[in-house]
Write an enzyme that holds these catalytic residues in place. Sequence first.
Site, mmCIF file in Angstrom:
data_model
loop_
_atom_site.group_PDB
_atom_site.id
_atom_site.type_symbol
_atom_site.label_atom_id
_atom_site.label_comp_id
_atom_site.label_asym_id
_atom_site.label_seq_id
_atom_site.Cartn_x
_atom_site.Cartn_y
_atom_site.Cartn_z
ATOM 1 N N GLN A 113 0.804 -1.219 0.000
ATOM 2 C CA GLN A 113 0.000 0.000 0.000
ATOM 3 C C GLN A 113 0.838 1.270 0.000
ATOM 4 O O GLN A 113 0.338 2.342 -0.333
ATOM 5 C CB GLN A 113 -0.946 0.022 1.218
ATOM 6 N N CYS A 136 -10.481 -7.319 -0.896
ATOM 7 C CA CYS A 136 -10.289 -8.764 -1.021
ATOM 8 C C CYS A 136 -11.295 -9.521 -0.164
ATOM 9 O O CYS A 136 -11.626 -10.649 -0.461
ATOM 10 C CB CYS A 136 -8.882 -9.164 -0.597
HETATM 11 C C1 LIG Z 1 -1.422 -4.631 2.192
HETATM 12 C C2 LIG Z 1 -1.683 -5.570 1.063
HETATM 13 N N1 LIG Z 1 -0.889 -6.634 0.906
HETATM 14 C C3 LIG Z 1 -1.065 -7.502 -0.090
HETATM 15 C C4 LIG Z 1 -2.094 -7.361 -0.992
HETATM 16 C C5 LIG Z 1 -2.271 -8.360 -2.085
HETATM 17 O O1 LIG Z 1 -1.804 -7.858 -3.282
HETATM 18 P P1 LIG Z 1 -2.276 -8.521 -4.686
HETATM 19 O O2 LIG Z 1 -3.697 -8.185 -4.830
HETATM 20 O O3 LIG Z 1 -1.402 -7.826 -5.699
HETATM 21 O O4 LIG Z 1 -2.007 -9.958 -4.613
HETATM 22 C C6 LIG Z 1 -2.962 -6.265 -0.860
HETATM 23 C C7 LIG Z 1 -4.104 -6.095 -1.786
HETATM 24 O O5 LIG Z 1 -5.114 -5.535 -1.457
HETATM 25 C C8 LIG Z 1 -2.734 -5.334 0.181
HETATM 26 O O6 LIG Z 1 -3.522 -4.282 0.359
#
Ligand SMILES: Cc1ncc(COP(=O)(O)O)c(C=O)c1O
Length: 406
Positions: A190, A335
């Site tokens: 982030q 997510c």
């Molecule tokens: C803090 C954080 N780490 C990891 C991720 C995962 O990233 P990715 O969606 O590229 O797999 C996210 C996605 O929202 C995130 O906000």
Amino acid sequence: MSFTQSGKRRIYLDHNATTPVDGEVLARLSSWAMEWGNPSSIHVFGRGPKTRLREARDAVARALGCSPLEVVFTSGGSEANNLALKGAMSAARARGDQRRHILISALEHPSLKRAAMSLVRDFNAEVEVIPVDRSGRVKLEDVQSRLRPGQTLLVSVMLANNETGVVQPVREIAQIVHAAGALLHTDAVQALGKMPFNLRELDVDLASFAAHKFYALKGAGALYHRKSVPLDALIDGGGQERFRRGGTENLLAISAFGYMCTRIGEVAERAEHMRALRDAFESQVRERISSVSITAGESPRLPSTSSLVIPGVDGETLLMALDMDGFAVSTGAACSSGSPEPSPVLLAMGLSRDEAQASLRVGLGWSTTAAEIAEFVDSLVRVVERLRGLRGFQVEESKAQAVEHA
Ligand SMILES: Cc1ncc(COP(=O)(O)O)c(C=O)c1O
């Protein structure tokens, strides 16, 4: 910047979920795609792609403040988090290092938490969670008191939280983690593009990044790993990424990531632009919506993120009403949206289930304008009044006040 989706003008305020693709990236895509050769091919078709892969790696390394040899391209943030934890633990075991204690903060993204839990299953690891309070900040003494020199292999504390934007004291944490002989990983997914930082200054051993949070494409990310830190691959293949991640590289997405990294110098100014808008947003909301609170409002935060608790509304209903009004926001991590459970991050910070369920996350971006924020505040005020009216919130609020005064 507004967008047209389903025939309607939309204002995007969910930049923590993902960012729009930058216009300059879009303009370059077809020329990058024309170089479709495999970077591993020795013949002429591979030479251009190989050079571009090297240039992208150099750009990412320069932007992050590390050596190109320390950058492993991945498919995104989740893979980088998995590679950091599983790769470091597997490599340590292979070298006879029997340490099995892992510390992670209570704020981590599911990809990090689940990767840590898999170490319990696969390596008999012991995973301990560092708690947080309402400030959303990990306290140094809470790390210090849990570290077990000789037993703790790795500590993971994110640089900036995706829901509240709270920035952690990673550099200070690195000092105490290293004094105990352990490794420090930070999920910086982030932070990239939202605040300036430098990996050498942070002094972390491993760090995760995702290109789609930085105006590039989905399908690329990176794990920084300090040269001296042994790391096993998750994906075995043909020796790509110096045997740390097999598989033909996603050169189109990596090229976009590398290009955005050449623009890292813009971040400081963009951050100030977002901070001014975010602060104006929060003060207008405080003025016009009763009982609203800003989660971790007193803590150091990303300049682009605002997490609100608006008593008397259900976050999910609010999100849908705002969506109908043309505004895209979030109630928690994107997510996990779709799940009826309140955000684990907010619960870990000590918010009640009701507070967590009445929460709204607003994520500003580089192209957000003052006019968009003004429109959004008007819509939010209208929608909150309507939803509160339906639930008789004013009545409940005045009752609560009457009890307080009694
Ligand atoms: C803090 C954080 N780490 C990891 C991720 C995962 O990233 P990715 O969606 O590229 O797999 C996210 C996605 O929202 C995130 O906000």
